[in-house]
Design a protein around this motif. Sequence first.
Motif, PDB file in Angstrom:
ATOM      1  N   ASP A  52       5.382  -1.606  10.860  1.00 25.39           N
ATOM      2  CA  ASP A  52       4.331  -2.516  11.305  1.00 25.39           C
ATOM      3  C   ASP A  52       2.978  -1.817  11.170  1.00 25.39           C
ATOM      4  OD1 ASP A  52       3.326  -1.374  14.018  1.00 25.39           O
ATOM      5  OD2 ASP A  52       5.496  -1.345  14.231  1.00 25.39           O
ATOM      6  N   PRO A  53       1.863  -2.580  11.208  1.00 24.18           N
ATOM      7  CA  PRO A  53       0.547  -1.984  10.927  1.00 24.18           C
ATOM      8  C   PRO A  53       0.166  -0.820  11.830  1.00 24.18           C
ATOM      9  CG  PRO A  53       0.421  -4.374  10.803  1.00 24.18           C
ATOM     10  CD  PRO A  53       1.780  -4.046  11.327  1.00 24.18           C
ATOM     11  N   VAL A  54       0.467  -0.892  13.125  1.00 22.40           N
ATOM     12  CA  VAL A  54       0.114   0.200  14.029  1.00 22.40           C
ATOM     13  C   VAL A  54       0.908   1.454  13.686  1.00 22.40           C
ATOM     14  CG1 VAL A  54       0.146   0.987  16.428  1.00 22.40           C
ATOM     15  CG2 VAL A  54      -0.616  -1.331  15.892  1.00 22.40           C
ATOM     16  N   LYS A  55       2.188   1.301  13.418  1.00 21.29           N
ATOM     17  CA  LYS A  55       3.028   2.443  13.067  1.00 21.29           C
ATOM     18  C   LYS A  55       2.565   3.062  11.756  1.00 21.29           C
ATOM     19  CE  LYS A  55       6.574   5.222  13.478  1.00 21.29           C
ATOM     20  NZ  LYS A  55       6.577   6.287  14.508  1.00 21.29           N
ATOM     21  N   ARG A  56       2.247   2.210  10.769  1.00 22.88           N
ATOM     22  CA  ARG A  56       1.749   2.722   9.492  1.00 22.88           C
ATOM     23  C   ARG A  56       0.453   3.511   9.701  1.00 22.88           C
ATOM     24  NH1 ARG A  56       3.544  -0.613   4.807  1.00 22.88           N
ATOM     25  NH2 ARG A  56       1.457  -0.515   3.916  1.00 22.88           N
ATOM     26  N   ASN A  57      -0.411   2.983  10.526  1.00 21.85           N
ATOM     27  CA  ASN A  57      -1.672   3.658  10.803  1.00 21.85           C
ATOM     28  C   ASN A  57      -1.428   5.022  11.448  1.00 21.85           C
ATOM     29  OD1 ASN A  57      -4.579   3.867  11.064  1.00 21.85           O
ATOM     30  ND2 ASN A  57      -4.336   3.364  13.217  1.00 21.85           N
ATOM     31  N   ASP A  58      -0.492   5.083  12.393  1.00 25.90           N
ATOM     32  CA  ASP A  58      -0.158   6.349  13.045  1.00 25.90           C
ATOM     33  C   ASP A  58       0.348   7.368  12.025  1.00 25.90           C
ATOM     34  OD1 ASP A  58      -0.882   5.780  15.625  1.00 25.90           O
ATOM     35  OD2 ASP A  58       1.130   5.280  16.310  1.00 25.90           O
ATOM     36  N   ILE A  59       1.205   6.916  11.126  1.00 22.87           N
ATOM     37  CA  ILE A  59       1.794   7.828  10.144  1.00 22.87           C
ATOM     38  C   ILE A  59       0.730   8.345   9.184  1.00 22.87           C
ATOM     39  CG2 ILE A  59       3.396   7.940   8.179  1.00 22.87           C
ATOM     40  CD1 ILE A  59       5.210   6.004   9.773  1.00 22.87           C
TER      41      ILE A  59
END
Length: 407
Positions: free
Chosen positions: A290-297
Amino acid sequence: MDFDLNFVRNQFPALQSPDLKDVAFFENAGGSYACRQVIDRLNRFYTERKMQPYWPTPASKLGGEEMDEARVRLSAMMGVAQDELSFGPSTTQNTYVLSQAFRQLLQPGDAIIVTNQDHEANSGPWRRLAEAGIEVREWRLTAETGHLDVNELQRLLDDNVSLVCFPHCSNVIGEINPVNEIVELVHNAGAYACVDGVSYAPHGLPNMTEIKADIYLFSTYKTYGPHQGLMIVRRALGEKLPNQGHHFNADTLYKRFTPAGPDHAQIAACAGIADYFDALYEHHFPDVADPVKRNDIVHNLMRSWETKLLQPLLNYVQNKNSLSLLGPADAITRAPTVAVKTQRSPSEITQELASLGLAVGGDDFYAVRPLAAMGLDPKVGVLRMSFVHYTSEAEVQRLMSALDDIL
């Protein structure tokens, strides 16, 4: 997965420009190179969409959709509601508009807290509230280290404090402040928290599902985009603050703190920042997230590379008698913004570095207050070497070798 620097550098046209390809860029804290995705979107808007957006004409309709896309995708990456994110011409101006809203909301005798670790964007506009009878308290850094002691903030907080403004990290000290801890402390005291993320966001966009700040601000021209200021204002606060925009826009949260008409093309181009972060993720990681997880990574990918490059530079500065480091010497605890006190004039050193193809800054960097608080003369300034994730190990080595020759 291993960080693919060649892929990253190929996303930035400036790094392939004949005029810049031999320049090692170490003033990224003043503004980063724009990524290809942003440039392409900006060019397309000016050539194919340049009319008032949101009308039925196809070009106008597409222009409005691209502006909306920027807000939708960036808000999803950072984990905030779409209308909690708005754009303005700069972080300084966005902060000024917010300060005027607080000027109307607060009463004489109410208090706010600002730091002397901030550069002027998140300090000056708030300090001017003293003209309206608002008490302005200063959370002062430790002169020897530049550190902000949370215990000192606790001493300043009481029932009169309505707002606390502080940086995610300083643009000269570089230490990453414990934002979550500070915000929790502020909220427990019944106040709002405003975080200046200008010097942190280039090293990874914030995850606002974890950072519970009421306001978070940064500049997109430092996060590989056009010259805009991005402002997150949580709904509970945004609807309470007096509207600063046109009266007929008062019911639209993201328009309440944008008094003038927005820069349509630059807002649309900000969707290119999301394009670039998605490209980074998809090149390095096969999994769907999801977008938040992608951003974190992506945040962690960028920070890991930067930390690897930063520690040798910090070690070099620590071992150089003619340089005195501002802020911590541990790369894990700071951004790759390395400001140093020099025995020679910083501006003279930058001139010599420029002749060797190294772009480095020597100035006060709008950080007059923190420099003065640390016993430095802002008129002399400091030498600042700042980089981001597209910087190479060879460029860092080149910088250190050049400093050896000059100093």
